[in-house]
Design a protein around this motif. Sequence first.
Motif, PDB file in Angstrom:
ATOM      1  N   SER A 106     -94.100 -60.094 -27.225  1.00  0.00           N
ATOM      2  CA  SER A 106     -94.427 -60.469 -28.194  1.00  0.00           C
ATOM      3  C   SER A 106     -93.732 -60.317 -29.742  1.00  0.00           C
ATOM      4  N   HIS A 107     -94.284 -60.685 -30.772  1.00  0.00           N
ATOM      5  CA  HIS A 107     -93.672 -60.478 -32.188  1.00  0.00           C
ATOM      6  C   HIS A 107     -92.531 -59.629 -32.581  1.00  0.00           C
ATOM      7  N   ALA A 108     -93.064 -58.572 -32.533  1.00  0.00           N
ATOM      8  CA  ALA A 108     -92.821 -57.370 -32.879  1.00  0.00           C
ATOM      9  C   ALA A 108     -91.627 -56.422 -32.136  1.00  0.00           C
ATOM     10  N   ALA A 109     -91.137 -55.705 -33.314  1.00  0.00           N
ATOM     11  CA  ALA A 109     -89.410 -55.858 -32.652  1.00  0.00           C
ATOM     12  C   ALA A 109     -89.346 -53.867 -32.130  1.00  0.00           C
ATOM     13  N   LEU A 110     -89.145 -53.592 -30.769  1.00  0.00           N
ATOM     14  CA  LEU A 110     -88.966 -52.318 -30.645  1.00  0.00           C
ATOM     15  C   LEU A 110     -88.035 -51.554 -31.795  1.00  0.00           C
ATOM     16  N   GLY A 111     -87.996 -50.266 -32.092  1.00  0.00           N
ATOM     17  CA  GLY A 111     -87.525 -49.120 -33.163  1.00  0.00           C
ATOM     18  C   GLY A 111     -87.212 -47.763 -31.699  1.00  0.00           C
ATOM     19  N   ILE A 112     -85.844 -47.348 -32.552  1.00  0.00           N
ATOM     20  CA  ILE A 112     -85.998 -46.023 -31.829  1.00  0.00           C
ATOM     21  C   ILE A 112     -85.450 -44.941 -32.250  1.00  0.00           C
ATOM     22  N   ILE A 113     -86.753 -44.097 -32.419  1.00  0.00           N
ATOM     23  CA  ILE A 113     -85.759 -42.638 -33.034  1.00  0.00           C
ATOM     24  C   ILE A 113     -85.356 -41.591 -31.913  1.00  0.00           C
ATOM     25  N   ALA A 114     -84.307 -41.600 -31.253  1.00  0.00           N
ATOM     26  CA  ALA A 114     -84.471 -41.588 -29.902  1.00  0.00           C
ATOM     27  C   ALA A 114     -84.450 -39.264 -30.304  1.00  0.00           C
ATOM     28  N   CYS A 115     -85.408 -38.679 -29.563  1.00  0.00           N
ATOM     29  CA  CYS A 115     -85.537 -37.156 -29.597  1.00  0.00           C
ATOM     30  C   CYS A 115     -85.641 -36.547 -28.269  1.00  0.00           C
ATOM     31  N   GLY A 116     -85.255 -37.188 -27.696  1.00  0.00           N
ATOM     32  CA  GLY A 116     -85.874 -36.838 -26.214  1.00  0.00           C
ATOM     33  C   GLY A 116     -85.224 -35.547 -25.519  1.00  0.00           C
ATOM     34  N   SER A 117     -85.365 -35.165 -23.897  1.00  0.00           N
ATOM     35  CA  SER A 117     -84.780 -35.104 -23.188  1.00  0.00           C
ATOM     36  C   SER A 117     -83.335 -35.562 -22.708  1.00  0.00           C
ATOM     37  N   GLY A 118     -83.435 -36.901 -22.442  1.00  0.00           N
ATOM     38  CA  GLY A 118     -82.200 -37.901 -21.752  1.00  0.00           C
ATOM     39  C   GLY A 118     -81.462 -38.822 -22.965  1.00  0.00           C
ATOM     40  N   ASN A 119     -82.389 -39.343 -23.267  1.00  0.00           N
ATOM     41  CA  ASN A 119     -82.589 -40.284 -24.461  1.00  0.00           C
ATOM     42  C   ASN A 119     -81.616 -41.880 -23.430  1.00  0.00           C
ATOM     43  N   GLY A 120     -82.150 -42.208 -22.598  1.00  0.00           N
ATOM     44  CA  GLY A 120     -80.843 -43.213 -21.450  1.00  0.00           C
ATOM     45  C   GLY A 120     -80.831 -44.109 -22.360  1.00  0.00           C
ATOM     46  N   LEU A 121     -81.850 -44.539 -22.774  1.00  0.00           N
ATOM     47  CA  LEU A 121     -82.553 -46.231 -23.282  1.00  0.00           C
ATOM     48  C   LEU A 121     -81.640 -45.863 -25.153  1.00  0.00           C
ATOM     49  N   ALA A 122     -81.492 -45.170 -25.975  1.00  0.00           N
ATOM     50  CA  ALA A 122     -80.702 -44.837 -26.746  1.00  0.00           C
ATOM     51  C   ALA A 122     -79.584 -44.589 -26.639  1.00  0.00           C
TER      52      ALA A 122
END
Length: 336
Positions: A84-100
């Motif tokens: 799609s056109h829209a872009a993904l942003g990430i504010i990581a606050c999980g247990s593992g945060n592998g992608l971030a």
Amino acid sequence: MMTNKKRALFIVNPISGTRGKKHIVDEIENLVDTQKFDFKILQTSFAGEAKGLSRMADEAGYDIVVAVGGDGTVNEVASGLVDSHAALGIIACGSGNGLARHLKLPLVVSEAMQVINNCEIESLDYATVNGRPFFVTCGMGFDAYISYKFAEAGTRGVITYVEQILKEWLRYKPETYLVEDENQSEQYKAFLITCANCSEYGNNAFIAPQASMNDGLLDITIIEPFRAIEAPALALQLFAKTLHSGGRVKMIRSDKITVRRQKPGIIHIDGDPIEAENELHFKVVKGGINMIVNPNAHNERTNIIKDMAALASDLTERSQQIIEAPANLLRGWRKK
């Protein structure tokens, strides 16, 4: 009056990770660059809602959609944005945060907001298993089994994960798999098989150290059954980012691969367990998702210093947790 502002939607999972999100919502409101963005913040109330919200945001013309949570939340939000056109942003606050962690995105909210405000966008790869998107890893075998047990445990965090591994490792029975790509077909008795779009599970556990999100390839790591005496060396390689093909470890790189097992069962997709078929088809979609990236991620000197400091701190904390885990587990059993 015309405006050049981008539209941003922040999707917050209030129960991801081990801490509350009220202060994170406040920080987002205080730190978002209102000269660049018109923004809205929504909180999810049930599993799966984030995917629908991100898809609606793209259809409504939002330019960026920010996942605020762990890898499961990121998977839901990103799944609504692929191709799609829209872009993904990430504010990581999980247990593992592998992608971030793989993308070297800051894990401190104020620093993550700086990356969002900078809004540098790249088209990166994602992968699918039987048509379902994943962005970090998809695996079967022991890691999927532990993901299932972890989800059942009711508490989050590294210590819970370690406890589940200690409880389940010796009783787990490896399965036999047929792994096929365009070049070969080979049967393995495997402790686990992980198909990786990026380099780590999370928590600095690097299951595919050479994986990249812009090479159009999956990195498949197969770990065959091993003896207890071999476990510390494998764990050290995993956390030191030195896991490599040889001995009990086999590594394959391919843009698509099929794994067949004897019966349906649990797999994990970006850390979340699901029931899946016995025949699993994996493929990469090159450049299929737009993502906000860290413009300083390629600053070698800065990143090496940060990585060394983070690794030292992480190993110190992890070593203490691993040392304490058997005693804590034993105390728990005695209370039952």
